[in-house]
Design a protein around this motif. Sequence first.
Motif, PDB file in Angstrom:
ATOM      1  N   PRO A   1       0.995  -6.916  -3.425  1.00 23.01           N
ATOM      2  CA  PRO A   1       1.127  -8.537  -3.694  1.00 23.01           C
ATOM      3  C   PRO A   1       2.371  -8.739  -4.428  1.00 23.01           C
ATOM      4  CG  PRO A   1      -0.385  -7.511  -5.258  1.00 23.01           C
ATOM      5  CD  PRO A   1      -0.134  -6.563  -4.314  1.00 23.01           C
ATOM      6  N   THR A   2       2.928  -9.646  -4.531  1.00 24.30           N
ATOM      7  CA  THR A   2       4.201 -10.222  -5.122  1.00 24.30           C
ATOM      8  C   THR A   2       4.241  -9.752  -6.570  1.00 24.30           C
ATOM      9  OG1 THR A   2       4.975 -11.868  -3.479  1.00 24.30           O
ATOM     10  CG2 THR A   2       5.970 -11.930  -5.589  1.00 24.30           C
ATOM     11  N   GLY A   3       5.050  -9.016  -7.068  1.00 23.31           N
ATOM     12  CA  GLY A   3       5.062  -8.676  -8.503  1.00 23.31           C
ATOM     13  C   GLY A   3       4.201  -7.520  -8.957  1.00 23.31           C
ATOM     14  N   GLY A   4       3.655  -6.838  -8.151  1.00 15.79           N
ATOM     15  CA  GLY A   4       2.789  -5.801  -8.399  1.00 15.79           C
ATOM     16  C   GLY A   4       2.757  -4.741  -7.517  1.00 15.79           C
ATOM     17  N   VAL A   5       2.191  -3.460  -7.815  1.00 14.08           N
ATOM     18  CA  VAL A   5       2.271  -2.385  -6.952  1.00 14.08           C
ATOM     19  C   VAL A   5       0.869  -1.546  -7.071  1.00 14.08           C
ATOM     20  CG1 VAL A   5       3.395  -0.069  -6.478  1.00 14.08           C
ATOM     21  CG2 VAL A   5       4.546  -2.037  -7.104  1.00 14.08           C
ATOM     22  N   VAL A   6       0.241  -1.051  -6.159  1.00 15.24           N
ATOM     23  CA  VAL A   6      -1.018  -0.232  -6.292  1.00 15.24           C
ATOM     24  C   VAL A   6      -0.167   1.166  -5.954  1.00 15.24           C
ATOM     25  CG1 VAL A   6      -2.954   0.719  -5.119  1.00 15.24           C
ATOM     26  CG2 VAL A   6      -2.635  -1.587  -5.236  1.00 15.24           C
ATOM     27  N   VAL A   7       0.084   1.974  -7.090  1.00 15.85           N
ATOM     28  CA  VAL A   7       0.917   3.356  -6.848  1.00 15.85           C
ATOM     29  C   VAL A   7       0.337   4.111  -5.957  1.00 15.85           C
ATOM     30  CG1 VAL A   7       1.873   4.729  -8.489  1.00 15.85           C
ATOM     31  CG2 VAL A   7       1.858   2.687  -9.252  1.00 15.85           C
ATOM     32  N   ARG A   8       0.979   4.816  -5.381  1.00 17.79           N
ATOM     33  CA  ARG A   8       0.809   5.931  -4.311  1.00 17.79           C
ATOM     34  C   ARG A   8       1.406   7.032  -4.735  1.00 17.79           C
ATOM     35  NH1 ARG A   8      -2.446   3.398  -0.329  1.00 17.79           N
ATOM     36  NH2 ARG A   8      -2.573   1.284  -0.361  1.00 17.79           N
ATOM     37  N   ASP A   9       0.998   8.310  -4.128  1.00 10.69           N
ATOM     38  CA  ASP A   9       1.734   9.647  -4.321  1.00 10.69           C
ATOM     39  C   ASP A   9       2.571   9.663  -3.051  1.00 10.69           C
ATOM     40  OD1 ASP A   9       0.006  10.554  -2.211  1.00 10.69           O
ATOM     41  OD2 ASP A   9      -1.354  11.468  -3.472  1.00 10.69           O
ATOM     42  N   ALA A  10       3.104  10.919  -2.953  1.00 12.06           N
ATOM     43  CA  ALA A  10       4.262  11.321  -1.975  1.00 12.06           C
ATOM     44  C   ALA A  10       3.713  11.193  -0.645  1.00 12.06           C
ATOM     45  CB  ALA A  10       4.924  12.618  -2.271  1.00 12.06           C
ATOM     46  N   ALA A  11       2.371  11.608  -0.461  1.00 14.45           N
ATOM     47  CA  ALA A  11       1.554  11.374   0.648  1.00 14.45           C
ATOM     48  C   ALA A  11       0.975  10.008   1.146  1.00 14.45           C
ATOM     49  CB  ALA A  11       0.441  12.385   0.778  1.00 14.45           C
ATOM     50  N   GLY A  12       1.195   9.159   0.157  1.00 14.23           N
ATOM     51  CA  GLY A  12       0.851   7.747   0.652  1.00 14.23           C
ATOM     52  C   GLY A  12      -0.646   7.229  -0.010  1.00 14.23           C
ATOM     53  N   ALA A  13      -1.137   8.442  -0.696  1.00 13.06           N
ATOM     54  CA  ALA A  13      -2.503   8.070  -1.047  1.00 13.06           C
ATOM     55  C   ALA A  13      -2.642   7.480  -2.529  1.00 13.06           C
ATOM     56  CB  ALA A  13      -3.488   9.472  -1.318  1.00 13.06           C
ATOM     57  N   PRO A  14      -3.511   6.296  -2.988  1.00 20.49           N
ATOM     58  CA  PRO A  14      -3.433   5.762  -4.244  1.00 20.49           C
ATOM     59  C   PRO A  14      -3.528   6.663  -5.397  1.00 20.49           C
ATOM     60  CG  PRO A  14      -4.720   4.561  -2.569  1.00 20.49           C
ATOM     61  CD  PRO A  14      -4.462   5.811  -1.827  1.00 20.49           C
ATOM     62  N   THR A  15      -3.029   6.730  -6.477  1.00 18.83           N
ATOM     63  CA  THR A  15      -3.160   7.515  -7.445  1.00 18.83           C
ATOM     64  C   THR A  15      -4.283   6.929  -8.308  1.00 18.83           C
ATOM     65  OG1 THR A  15      -1.677   6.465  -8.798  1.00 18.83           O
ATOM     66  CG2 THR A  15      -0.800   8.161  -7.559  1.00 18.83           C
ATOM     67  N   GLY A  16      -4.669   5.723  -8.261  1.00 23.62           N
ATOM     68  CA  GLY A  16      -5.622   5.070  -9.101  1.00 23.62           C
ATOM     69  C   GLY A  16      -4.640   4.162 -10.157  1.00 23.62           C
ATOM     70  N   LEU A  17      -3.395   4.175 -10.133  1.00 21.97           N
ATOM     71  CA  LEU A  17      -2.720   3.555 -11.180  1.00 21.97           C
ATOM     72  C   LEU A  17      -2.357   2.239 -10.426  1.00 21.97           C
ATOM     73  CD1 LEU A  17      -1.316   3.116 -14.031  1.00 21.97           C
ATOM     74  CD2 LEU A  17       0.899   4.191 -12.786  1.00 21.97           C
ATOM     75  N   VAL A  18      -2.433   0.752 -11.285  1.00 22.91           N
ATOM     76  CA  VAL A  18      -2.386  -0.333 -10.706  1.00 22.91           C
ATOM     77  C   VAL A  18      -1.365  -0.870 -11.642  1.00 22.91           C
ATOM     78  CG1 VAL A  18      -3.394  -2.797  -9.774  1.00 22.91           C
ATOM     79  CG2 VAL A  18      -4.593  -0.445  -9.543  1.00 22.91           C
ATOM     80  N   GLU A  19      -0.159  -1.629 -11.130  1.00 16.71           N
ATOM     81  CA  GLU A  19       0.622  -2.235 -12.095  1.00 16.71           C
ATOM     82  C   GLU A  19       0.686  -3.919 -11.853  1.00 16.71           C
ATOM     83  OE1 GLU A  19       3.977   1.716 -12.081  1.00 16.71           O
ATOM     84  OE2 GLU A  19       4.419  -0.362 -11.244  1.00 16.71           O
ATOM     85  N   GLU A  20       0.907  -4.185 -12.974  1.00 16.02           N
ATOM     86  CA  GLU A  20       1.393  -5.630 -12.843  1.00 16.02           C
ATOM     87  C   GLU A  20       0.564  -6.611 -12.247  1.00 16.02           C
ATOM     88  OE1 GLU A  20       3.427  -6.640 -15.070  1.00 16.02           O
ATOM     89  OE2 GLU A  20       4.340  -4.291 -15.626  1.00 16.02           O
TER      90      GLU A  20
END
Length: 549
Positions: free
Chosen positions: A165-184
């Motif tokens: 979404p605008t203004g936020g990130v579902v953080v992913r690792d180098a392989a594109g898998a979510p790390t569980g960290l969700v920002e903003e």
Amino acid sequence: MKLDLIVRARQILTLDPANPVATSVGVIGDRIVGFDAELDGCEAVRVEDFGDATVTPGLIDAHCHTAWWGLGLAAIDLSKARGLDEIYALVEAEVERLADDPHAWVHGTGFNQAHHGGAFPDIARLDELTGDRPLYLRHTSGHASITNTATLRLVGALEPGFENPTGGVVVRDAAGAPTGLVEEAAQGLVQALLLPYATDRLVEALEAATSRYAEQGITSFSEAGVGGGWIGHSPVEVAAYQAAAERGRLHARAQLMPALDALHPLRAHAADFAGEGSGSGLDLGIRYGFGDDLVRFGHVKVFLDGSLLGATAAVTEDYCGHSHNTGYLLDDPAVYRDRVLGAYRAGWPLALHAIGDAAIDLALDLIEEAQSRYGRLAAPCRIEHFGIARPDQVSRAGALGLAVTPQAGFIGPIGDQMAQMVGPERADWLYRGRSVIDAGIVLAGSSDLPVADNNLRRGMQAAVDRVTDSGAVLTASEAITREEALRTHTEWAARATGQLADKGTLERGKLADFTVFSASPLDAPSIAELDIVATVLGGNLSYDARGRD
């Protein structure tokens, strides 16, 4: 006619230069009517004699998150855990506690990676512990959260073609898998599964929070974002504050900042809204200042960037140890300009969350344009946090007549972490004090609870000595005096919130809101070590430690 109350103490610090010290103050209803000799011959229904204690104006927390903290009191407290194994153990214990309710979420709050060597929980390990049960662990900054695969599946983050979404990130690792960290703003995806909270649940949270505020000597607070965005809890959130007040369950005065997302376009007569006939606001043109002495609307809250601890605050130079990372603005500057100017001309003074210096640049540009086009409003525009402020930005903010809310209470628990993030070249810019006052800016005291605790005595002492938990001093030249520290949570907080006519100093006609300290914050060895003897809200005791074990 009898007075309703006379308060006596060895010393009453009014912070009114015309009458700086008194030993007695009289109250009728919820207002001050006189001091000392003015009360000669008067009787009162009640007399509160606090002996050797010191009475000051009621403390004001100019920026906090009351509902969020109140709701979080029932969540796992992650703040005291040291090492990820302790985090995992807390999650496992909560899963066991919830065993009889297969649909219950695991909630936690207060995570800080600095307590775990900079590491975040491993999503695979969290999945082992939680299975299909959703997980939502809030970062101490409020600008990030930790989830598991079950939660990410619910929000659609595992679907092909998912977009942040605008203004936020579902953080992913180098392989594109979510790390569980969700920002903003991406946290809004998770919160959409939980919202809205029921009004009665919010009332419970507000009562739990504000009863604890009273224990800290707090009589007023500004709730920094309600009704919209990822910071809001319900589209009818204001009703919860009204209900709490009506039921006698609100133990401090609330000034509510609607989130910018809670405002919508309004059209009116061509002569309205600074002659443009359109603006952004709430239905019927309700704007700043609407309400009563217990619940009233404040500034509009606008998030421009993220957090320093999460390295998402927008800065002009890379964070130390984070190559090519300068954080980010949460939306396009042109979008901010259109929406912010629309709110301002509809009568909403601005409170712009800006921690990084790049975000502060944008905040100053927006405020300068708003004020030059539409004039200054009764309450000053504010920059919330003003976290990494360059010298030129301090000068510019002073020229614009702004208020700022840097949290002195951050200096102890996260000062070392903040200094490490920006490096020695920028550490002197962090959460300023002296330079802000000298520039003519209103320095308003705030806790940003639950990012830091709301022991405002600790925050005032930190503003004076600027000592971090490691014993280091964070920019000694930014230290302020004890009296100035007290004014940040009284007079200056009242100025910043546009409420100096009613609070912030003790004068005839103002609200009878008092904080009773065990000794004077102006000369005690440590402000942080003072006790709160009592808190008086509108002439009534909201907290009284006398006679307690």
